[in-house]
Enzyme design. Sequence first.
Site, PDB file in Angstrom:
ATOM      1  N   ASN A  73      38.939 -10.438 -14.836  1.00  0.00           N
ATOM      2  CA  ASN A  73      37.809 -10.427 -13.906  1.00  0.00           C
ATOM      3  C   ASN A  73      37.728 -11.803 -13.248  1.00  0.00           C
ATOM      4  O   ASN A  73      37.318 -12.770 -13.881  1.00  0.00           O
ATOM      5  CB  ASN A  73      36.526 -10.110 -14.697  1.00  0.00           C
ATOM      6  N   HIS A  75      27.986  -5.777 -15.819  1.00  0.00           N
ATOM      7  CA  HIS A  75      28.378  -7.114 -16.292  1.00  0.00           C
ATOM      8  C   HIS A  75      27.133  -7.955 -16.499  1.00  0.00           C
ATOM      9  O   HIS A  75      26.178  -7.862 -15.720  1.00  0.00           O
ATOM     10  CB  HIS A  75      29.315  -7.784 -15.278  1.00  0.00           C
ATOM     11  N   GLY A 107      37.557 -16.583 -16.986  1.00  0.00           N
ATOM     12  CA  GLY A 107      38.209 -17.837 -16.606  1.00  0.00           C
ATOM     13  C   GLY A 107      39.703 -17.880 -16.885  1.00  0.00           C
ATOM     14  O   GLY A 107      40.481 -18.344 -16.030  1.00  0.00           O
ATOM     15  N   GLU A 138      30.517  -7.738 -24.514  1.00  0.00           N
ATOM     16  CA  GLU A 138      30.544  -9.125 -24.048  1.00  0.00           C
ATOM     17  C   GLU A 138      29.239  -9.814 -24.430  1.00  0.00           C
ATOM     18  O   GLU A 138      28.242  -9.731 -23.683  1.00  0.00           O
ATOM     19  CB  GLU A 138      30.690  -9.162 -22.522  1.00  0.00           C
ATOM     20  N   SER A 183      35.041 -15.746 -23.335  1.00  0.00           N
ATOM     21  CA  SER A 183      35.868 -16.879 -23.749  1.00  0.00           C
ATOM     22  C   SER A 183      37.159 -16.471 -24.464  1.00  0.00           C
ATOM     23  O   SER A 183      37.626 -17.168 -25.378  1.00  0.00           O
ATOM     24  CB  SER A 183      35.055 -17.863 -24.604  1.00  0.00           C
ATOM     25  N   LYS A 216      35.817 -12.791 -10.918  1.00  0.00           N
ATOM     26  CA  LYS A 216      34.464 -13.165 -10.452  1.00  0.00           C
ATOM     27  C   LYS A 216      34.547 -13.666  -9.000  1.00  0.00           C
ATOM     28  O   LYS A 216      35.367 -13.179  -8.229  1.00  0.00           O
ATOM     29  CB  LYS A 216      33.842 -14.183 -11.399  1.00  0.00           C
ATOM     30  N   GLU A 239      26.428 -10.905 -15.837  1.00  0.00           N
ATOM     31  CA  GLU A 239      26.007 -11.718 -14.679  1.00  0.00           C
ATOM     32  C   GLU A 239      25.237 -10.866 -13.670  1.00  0.00           C
ATOM     33  O   GLU A 239      24.316 -11.347 -13.016  1.00  0.00           O
ATOM     34  CB  GLU A 239      27.237 -12.400 -14.039  1.00  0.00           C
ATOM     35  N   GLY A 254      32.035 -17.565 -20.577  1.00  0.00           N
ATOM     36  CA  GLY A 254      32.215 -18.816 -19.843  1.00  0.00           C
ATOM     37  C   GLY A 254      31.790 -20.055 -20.614  1.00  0.00           C
ATOM     38  O   GLY A 254      31.672 -21.131 -20.041  1.00  0.00           O
TER      39      GLY A 254
HETATM   40  P1  PGA Z   1      35.043 -15.599 -19.648  1.00  0.00           P
HETATM   41  O1  PGA Z   1      34.308 -14.388 -18.893  1.00  0.00           O
HETATM   42  O2  PGA Z   1      36.343 -15.079 -20.174  1.00  0.00           O
HETATM   43  O3  PGA Z   1      35.209 -16.654 -18.598  1.00  0.00           O
HETATM   44  O4  PGA Z   1      34.122 -16.019 -20.759  1.00  0.00           O
HETATM   45  C1  PGA Z   1      34.387 -13.085 -19.404  1.00  0.00           C
HETATM   46  C2  PGA Z   1      33.642 -12.121 -18.532  1.00  0.00           C
HETATM   47  O5  PGA Z   1      32.621 -12.483 -17.944  1.00  0.00           O
HETATM   48  O6  PGA Z   1      34.055 -10.946 -18.396  1.00  0.00           O
END
Ligand code: PGA
Length: 254
Positions: free
Chosen positions: A9, A94, A234, A166, A212, A11, A96, A172
């Site tokens: 992803n 998600h 990320g 998640e 992460s 983003k 976010e 993140g």
């Molecule tokens: P991250 O994000 O691997 O950067 O922690 C995961 C996600 O939001 O799906």
Amino acid sequence: MRKAIVAGNWKMNTTLEDAALIIGTLVQLQAPKSDVERVIIPPFPWIVPLQQPVLDGGFMLGAQNCAVEDQGAFTGEVSASMLASFCTYVIAGHSERRHLFGETDDVVRGKLLAILRNGMYPILCVGELLDERDAGQAFEVVDRQLVAALKGSSKESLSELVIAYEPVWAIGTGRAATPDDAQQMAAHIRDTVASLFDIGFAQSIRIQYGGSVNETNAGAILSLPDVDGALVGGASLKAETFSRIIDAVGSRRS
Ligand code: PGA
């Protein structure tokens, strides 16, 4: 056996040039694989120009979000019906979207239904905030999100459902859930799905862990019995790293 699924992803990151470079490098690094689905989830505007290289490279394409409605006066929205010509998967719920853009459980359910109605496969994200985990409410929160999203849908319509656990505090932050915590929640999610539908269905759907994930922890996470893949943020922006995460699927179930 459930086929593994590793999704990147991106983003709201990358230029079109970055995006093309990541795909080009990934395709060079990755041999064809039959044991894992590899999904690239770029920003909306890159979906069309990336479609051919992604598919030619043996990857699948996903979208990060979609509207609840299929068309109409919804300025700035992108509907699942528009995405259906390009994407196989669409993320719904998600964290976010839930926490930065105020998406409620009802909105997430509307998006899930839009994805299904348009013949694509949902990656339904669920997960608790740190406060909720500390208060011992993690299972309760995840159950609420699952029930709200899945209620009223038939298991036939959900046959390609992917659920991504998640934990919000792991996204993140560089602080992934421990393998024990990830396994415990994935097993719990399967139990909840079994209680909503049946055990056979719960055993058939795929559950990802996200938050992460990196090349160091991917092996342990991807070998957990109830975790069938990863949703990677990320670390999916670097082709070499994402490729090593995908390759960690090989350490699974051997
Ligand atoms: P991250 O994000 O691997 O950067 O922690 C995961 C996600 O939001 O799906």
